[in-house]
Design an enzyme around this catalytic site. Structure first.
Site, PDB file in Angstrom:
ATOM      1  N   GLU A 153      -4.001  -2.468   1.482  1.00 30.00           N
ATOM      2  CA  GLU A 153      -3.387  -1.743   0.534  1.00 30.00           C
ATOM      3  C   GLU A 153      -4.121   0.195   1.185  1.00 30.00           C
ATOM      4  OE1 GLU A 153      -0.160  -3.816  -0.843  1.00 30.00           O
ATOM      5  OE2 GLU A 153      -2.377  -4.255  -2.375  1.00 30.00           O
ATOM      6  N   ASP A 207      -0.305  -3.241  -5.067  1.00 31.72           N
ATOM      7  CA  ASP A 207       0.949  -4.286  -5.429  1.00 31.72           C
ATOM      8  C   ASP A 207       0.753  -5.742  -5.326  1.00 31.72           C
ATOM      9  OD1 ASP A 207       2.679  -2.810  -2.904  1.00 31.72           O
ATOM     10  OD2 ASP A 207       3.653  -4.382  -3.161  1.00 31.72           O
ATOM     11  N   LYS A 255       7.318  -3.918  13.790  1.00 33.80           N
ATOM     12  CA  LYS A 255       9.096  -4.801  12.776  1.00 33.80           C
ATOM     13  C   LYS A 255      10.016  -5.260  14.483  1.00 33.80           C
ATOM     14  CE  LYS A 255       7.740  -3.628   9.069  1.00 33.80           C
ATOM     15  NZ  LYS A 255       8.437  -4.331   7.700  1.00 33.80           N
ATOM     16  N   GLY A 313      -0.712   2.226  -4.043  1.00 35.79           N
ATOM     17  CA  GLY A 313       0.469   0.990  -3.830  1.00 35.79           C
ATOM     18  C   GLY A 313      -0.215   0.071  -3.196  1.00 35.79           C
ATOM     19  N   SER A 346      -0.331  -1.178  13.311  1.00 34.90           N
ATOM     20  CA  SER A 346       0.954  -2.419  13.039  1.00 34.90           C
ATOM     21  C   SER A 346       1.702  -1.032  13.418  1.00 34.90           C
ATOM     22  CB  SER A 346       0.851  -2.615  12.303  1.00 34.90           C
ATOM     23  OG  SER A 346       1.095  -1.038  11.321  1.00 34.90           O
ATOM     24  N   SER A 373      11.886   1.978   5.342  1.00 42.20           N
ATOM     25  CA  SER A 373      11.321   3.499   5.618  1.00 42.20           C
ATOM     26  C   SER A 373      11.829   4.212   6.895  1.00 42.20           C
ATOM     27  CB  SER A 373      10.419   4.011   4.827  1.00 42.20           C
ATOM     28  OG  SER A 373       9.448   3.259   5.636  1.00 42.20           O
TER      29      SER A 373
END
Length: 320
Positions: A206, A212, A55, A210, A306, A80
């Site tokens: 995923e 989506d 990030k 979750g 990640s 989060s």
């Protein structure tokens, strides 16, 4: 927000801006892992990135593009945990300040780290509150620049530099597995990887609870699901981003799912055999490979680890 606002050239430009600021994280190889999986595996270890996750790439890139007068007023974000830490650190490095909206149940280690980088934290209930609306209101009320966690062209371009480095270091790959939350890492990775390694299969991962993005790809439009309950807190999202989905809808080959138990198993193997610590979201792409979820199996495969932001108590709890 059109897809054309992010291109492979934007990822290259982000890499030039980030040179000397972000860590060029290592690519780890393991004969044991290769034997277990039956493929040549290249792990891009973003758990060794500044602030502990990929990030920081997108956060710093986006904050660094702000005008001096906006930097003086400060930035806001909602997250989060990992994007929260990344924006807080980026703001500090660039002489700005940050206010971060975080769920009340964010991991303690992530909240402590965000405060440690100098940010002010405002909390909300992730199961009843709309974080995007709350974050936008917070930024507007205080005159801050909102740096969203994924649905922003400068964030996506910055995240894509992880895959850019991986392929520069390894050469062409047959497939790249990347965790998918809001889709920023995958979108940036797909832009970079498909440009550098034509024919590469882009595979998103995923958590089962979750899915989506998988549902959205099947429907051909963004699908909203209830906030998922999963140990992979970084992937506990209800809907893919608008810009990220536009990119991923075009460039992803597939999305596979992993269970919380499969994520735990990957975290354990990473710790015991590879000697690295990962958080649940950080291990989900590795989990998919170990669980045999990728078919047909690629010969040379990249996997993005990640992030590694997890406290000792939480790690021991998850390992049972």
């Amino acid at each position: 927000m059109p897809e054309a606002t992010v291109t492979p050239d934007d990822v290259q430009e982000a890499a030039a801006r980030l040179k000397g600021v972000v860590h060029r994280t290592p690519v780890l190889r393991s004969r044991t892992l290769d034997r277990l999986v039956g493929a040549e595996v290249h792990l891009k270890c973003e758990n060794f990135q500044r602030a502990g996750a990929f990030k920081f790439r997108g956060a710093y890139h986006a904050v660094s593009r702000l005008a001096p007068e906006q930097l003086a007023r400060g930035v806001a974000a909602f997250s989060s945990g990992n994007h929260a830490q990344a924006v807080a650190l980026a703001a500090r490095e660039l002489g700005s300040s940050a206010v971060i909206l975080m769920p009340e149940d964010s991991p303690r280690s992530k909240r402590d780290a965000t405060e440690g980088y100098g940010a002010e934290i405002v909390t909300y209930d992730r199961y009843t509150g709309d974080r995007a609306a709350l974050g936008a209101q917070l930024a507007a009320d205080r005159g801050l620049a909102l740096i969203p966690p994924y649905d922003h062209p400068h964030v996506i371009a910055g995240q894509g530099t992880a895959a850019l480095e991986l392929i520069e270091d390894t050469g062409p790959l047959d497939a790249l597995l990347t965790p998918v939350g809001g889709g920023g890492l995958m979108a940036g990775s797909a832009l970079a990887a498909t440009a550098l390694s034509p024919g590469i299969r882009m595979i998103g991962v995923e958590p089962e609870a979750g899915d989506d993005t998988r549902r959205s790809l099947a429907a051909g439009e963004r699908v909203r699901i209830p906030v998922p309950h999963t140990i992979a807190d970084g992937q506990a999202l209800s809907e893919p981003g608008e810009l990220t989905f536009a990119v991923n809808r075009r460039l992803l080959d597939s999305v596979v799912l992993v269970s919380d138990d499969e994520i735990r198993a990957a975290m354990r193997l990473a710790f015991e055999r590879l000697k690295i610590v990962t958080e649940p979201s950080g291990a989900s792409a590795l989990a998919a490979l170990l669980a045999g979820a990728v078919e047909p199996l690629p010969r040379r495969v990249g996997v993005v680890i990640s992030g590694g932001n997890i406290g000792l108590d939480r790690f021991l709890e998850l390992m049972g």
